[in-house]
Design a protein around this motif. Structure first.
Motif, short mmCIF file in Angstrom:
data_model
loop_
_atom_site.label_atom_id
_atom_site.label_comp_id
_atom_site.label_asym_id
_atom_site.label_seq_id
_atom_site.Cartn_x
_atom_site.Cartn_y
_atom_site.Cartn_z
N UNK A 177 -11.14 -3.61 20.80
CA UNK A 177 -10.21 -2.49 20.88
C UNK A 177 -8.76 -2.96 20.84
N UNK A 178 -8.49 -4.21 21.27
CA UNK A 178 -7.13 -4.73 21.21
C UNK A 178 -6.66 -4.94 19.78
N UNK A 179 -7.55 -5.35 18.90
CA UNK A 179 -7.19 -5.64 17.51
C UNK A 179 -8.38 -5.35 16.60
N UNK A 180 -8.58 -4.10 16.20
CA UNK A 180 -9.68 -3.78 15.29
C UNK A 180 -9.50 -4.45 13.93
N UNK A 181 -10.60 -4.68 13.27
CA UNK A 181 -10.53 -5.20 11.91
C UNK A 181 -9.99 -4.12 10.97
N UNK A 182 -9.58 -4.58 9.79
CA UNK A 182 -8.91 -3.68 8.85
C UNK A 182 -9.77 -2.46 8.52
N UNK A 183 -11.06 -2.66 8.29
CA UNK A 183 -11.91 -1.56 7.85
C UNK A 183 -12.42 -0.70 9.00
N UNK A 184 -12.03 -1.01 10.23
CA UNK A 184 -12.53 -0.25 11.38
C UNK A 184 -11.62 0.91 11.78
N UNK A 185 -10.44 0.98 11.20
CA UNK A 185 -9.53 2.09 11.45
C UNK A 185 -9.00 2.57 10.11
N UNK A 186 -8.55 3.82 10.01
CA UNK A 186 -8.01 4.32 8.74
C UNK A 186 -6.81 3.48 8.29
N UNK A 187 -6.74 3.22 6.99
CA UNK A 187 -5.62 2.50 6.40
C UNK A 187 -4.77 3.49 5.62
N UNK A 188 -3.60 3.78 6.15
CA UNK A 188 -2.71 4.77 5.54
C UNK A 188 -2.04 4.20 4.31
N UNK A 189 -1.75 5.08 3.37
CA UNK A 189 -0.93 4.75 2.22
C UNK A 189 0.39 5.49 2.34
N UNK A 190 1.51 4.86 1.95
CA UNK A 190 2.80 5.51 2.14
C UNK A 190 2.97 6.72 1.23
N UNK A 191 3.58 7.76 1.77
CA UNK A 191 3.92 8.92 0.97
C UNK A 191 5.02 8.58 -0.01
N UNK A 192 5.95 7.75 0.43
CA UNK A 192 7.06 7.27 -0.40
C UNK A 192 7.24 5.80 -0.13
N UNK A 193 7.50 5.03 -1.16
CA UNK A 193 7.79 3.61 -1.02
C UNK A 193 8.82 3.25 -2.08
N UNK A 194 10.07 3.04 -1.66
CA UNK A 194 11.15 2.82 -2.61
C UNK A 194 12.01 1.63 -2.19
N UNK A 195 12.43 0.87 -3.18
CA UNK A 195 13.38 -0.21 -2.97
C UNK A 195 14.77 0.42 -2.94
N UNK A 196 15.48 0.27 -1.81
CA UNK A 196 16.76 0.95 -1.65
C UNK A 196 17.90 -0.01 -1.34
N UNK A 197 17.66 -1.32 -1.37
CA UNK A 197 18.72 -2.28 -1.05
C UNK A 197 18.45 -3.57 -1.80
N UNK A 198 19.45 -4.45 -1.79
CA UNK A 198 19.32 -5.77 -2.41
C UNK A 198 19.02 -6.85 -1.37
N UNK A 199 19.27 -6.55 -0.10
CA UNK A 199 18.99 -7.49 0.97
C UNK A 199 18.04 -6.85 1.97
N UNK A 200 17.58 -7.62 2.94
CA UNK A 200 16.61 -7.14 3.92
C UNK A 200 17.14 -5.94 4.68
#
Length: 498
Positions: free
Chosen positions: A428-451
């Motif tokens: 329960x402290x750290x479930x494996x990847x397939x044991x909980x839902x994996x969300x996909x982003x609604x929006x994913x955009x590059x908005x800068x040149x640096x971090x």
């Protein structure tokens, strides 16, 4: 602080030499036309208190000006005595490491917290001195991975309290909306939530890999979102004490996460009520059957990959429907340990498909909380035999982690509350990847040149900042909780950049 604010002319400007500002926080509780209290943390360990209106008001903490000590630093003994004269070395008597985060206590005028790269968290009173000698501490309480100390002094002095949390740097912390709980994320990859007044540990979560760098609470205080070096955003339920979802959209470390309090329900969802009309007689009387998932929460993330991601946390993820009858036959009590050979791996990665819930819990959840996921029961549902946790980790390594993967880990004796990743993975402290839902982003955009380093949601705009020094305000499109397309949810080009 007013509609007449001129963005082309700063209220105050200061240049520091020999040290760099690393974090800051305004006191929103006392902010007024005649006072703007500001805290600034520095790379050398100091914390400065400023009032941007009262220019003559300034205090420096963890900087003992009257306690400069002359320290003799000899050369190597084999070379003989050092001919050079000794030189003055200022002492940071409280903590010599970088200040990672500062925050005023909610609805207080004088108290604030400062965390350091040493893993220590200090409680200060802005009206009390620090003292000319190193503080001495008494142990107040301790628990799994943390200890709390009180400053031992005949007269009031700073720091009032010292927390030793986890291993490595304490990167960020956040108070719950009611101010009662404190969530801390550390370089050891742990999220720890404390009841602040009683100093008791309320909950804990482990990252999938690497350290956790940022944390925030949902507006109603039910969920905590973290981001870190595993390139993931993780949603943890405070009420249930479990990971409810992860989000994968970034290609590097996640530096900032924030909920959007102006979009989505952001409150406890209520089950649908049947009105009893003639048009609804043929519909199943099951409140879990919904026509479409409602947007319950929306949050954003900003990463070192210069990308801004927007996420929707919907009811079908928070409250999964019961498993299908066929699925229950595969995971019945007689063969719970037998893996389901035909279960596609993509099924557990869907943002909209429910995840199986455990049914053998001895302690039932509260009436308003759905059953928690039984991690151990479904730990064997996989298509291939595992070859150790490192095989799973490499899929989500960032470049920074890969370059350090060959380093020898520190010894267990030098650790303070270290958790063995191999032992907690799949729990329960750290479930494996397939044991909980994996969300996909609604929006994913590059908005800068640096971090990207800062993300803030305001009612009329979204604010971001990057390591290049640019602060951008992005205009919101329109007031809608459920955009018809990803472009509706994406912020427009920046209205201003400084």
């Amino acid at each position: 602080y007013g509609g007449s604010l001129d963005l082309h002319k700063p209220i105050d400007k200061r240049i520091y030499k020999g040290t760099q500002p690393t974090c800051h926080d305004f006191n929103q509780f006392t902010a007024a036309a005649d006072t703007i209290a500001l805290l600034v943390g520095f790379s050398a360990g100091q914390v400065q208190y400023l009032d941007l209106v009262k220019k003559d008001t300034s205090k420096l903490f963890n900087e003992e000006d009257c306690a400069v000590m002359w320290i003799w630093v000899p050369k190597c003994p084999a070379r003989g005595p050092d001919p050079d004269p000794p030189f003055p070395t200022p002492q940071r008597l409280i903590d010599k490491t970088k200040v990672t985060f500062v925050k005023w206590l909610p609805e207080t005028e004088r108290l604030f917290l400062a965390s350091h790269a040493s893993g220590h968290l200090y409680l200060y009173d802005a009206e009390q001195p620090c003292g000319a000698a190193a503080p001495q501490y008494n142990l107040l309480t301790q628990g799994e991975g943390f200890s709390v100390f009180a400053c031992k002094s005949k007269t009031p002095r700073n720091p009032l309290l010292k927390w030793a949390v986890g291993e490595g740097a304490l990167n960020e912390f956040a108070f719950s909306p009611d101010g009662r709980s404190l969530a801390c994320v550390s370089q050891d990859g742990c999220l720890r939530v404390f009841h602040f007044d009683s100093m008791l540990l309320q909950g804990m979560m482990k990252s999938y890999f690497g350290g956790l760098l940022c944390v925030c609470w949902s507006p109603d205080g039910r969920y905590v979102v973290t981001g870190g070096e595993d390139d993931l955003v993780t949603v943890w339920s405070f009420a249930e004490g479990r990971v409810v979802a992860r989000g994968h959209g970034h290609k590097s470390w996640v530096n900032a996460v924030a909920f959007d309090p102006f979009t989505g329900a952001a409150q406890t969802p209520q089950p649908a009520e049947l009105s009893g009309g003639e048009e609804e007689e043929d519909e199943p009387p099951d409140p879990l059957v919904r026509r479409s998932p409602a947007v319950t929460y929306r949050f954003g993330s900003a990463g070192q990959d210069t990308q801004f991601c927007l996420w929707d946390l919907t009811e079908d993820v928070l409250y999964p429907r019961p498993s299908l009858p066929r699925a229950r036959t595969l995971t019945g009590s007689a063969d719970a340990a037998v893996p389901a050979p035909g279960l596609p791996r993509s099924l557990s990665r869907s943002n909209s498909l429910p995840q199986p819930a455990g049914t053998g819990s001895a302690r039932g959840p509260p009436p308003d909380v759905p059953p928690a996921l039984s991690v151990g029961r479904f730990a064997t549902l996989t298509l291939q035999e595992r070859k150790g946790p490192e095989k799973e980790h490499k899929r989500y390594h960032s470049l920074g982690n890969i370059s350090r993967s060959g380093e020898k880990p520190p010894s267990a004796g030098a650790c303070r509350g270290r958790l063995d990743t191999a032992k907690v993975l799949g729990t329960a402290l750290c479930p494996r990847i397939h044991e909980v839902p994996l969300l996909e982003p609604l929006v994913c955009k590059k908005i800068a040149h640096e971090r990207l380093t800062v993300l803030l949601f305001l009612e009329d705009c979204i604010v971001t900042a990057c390591q290049e020094g640019l602060i951008c305000t992005w205009a919101r499109c329109r007031a809608t909780s459920t955009p018809s397309s990803p472009s509706d949810a994406c912020p427009r080009p920046p209205a201003s950049a400084r």
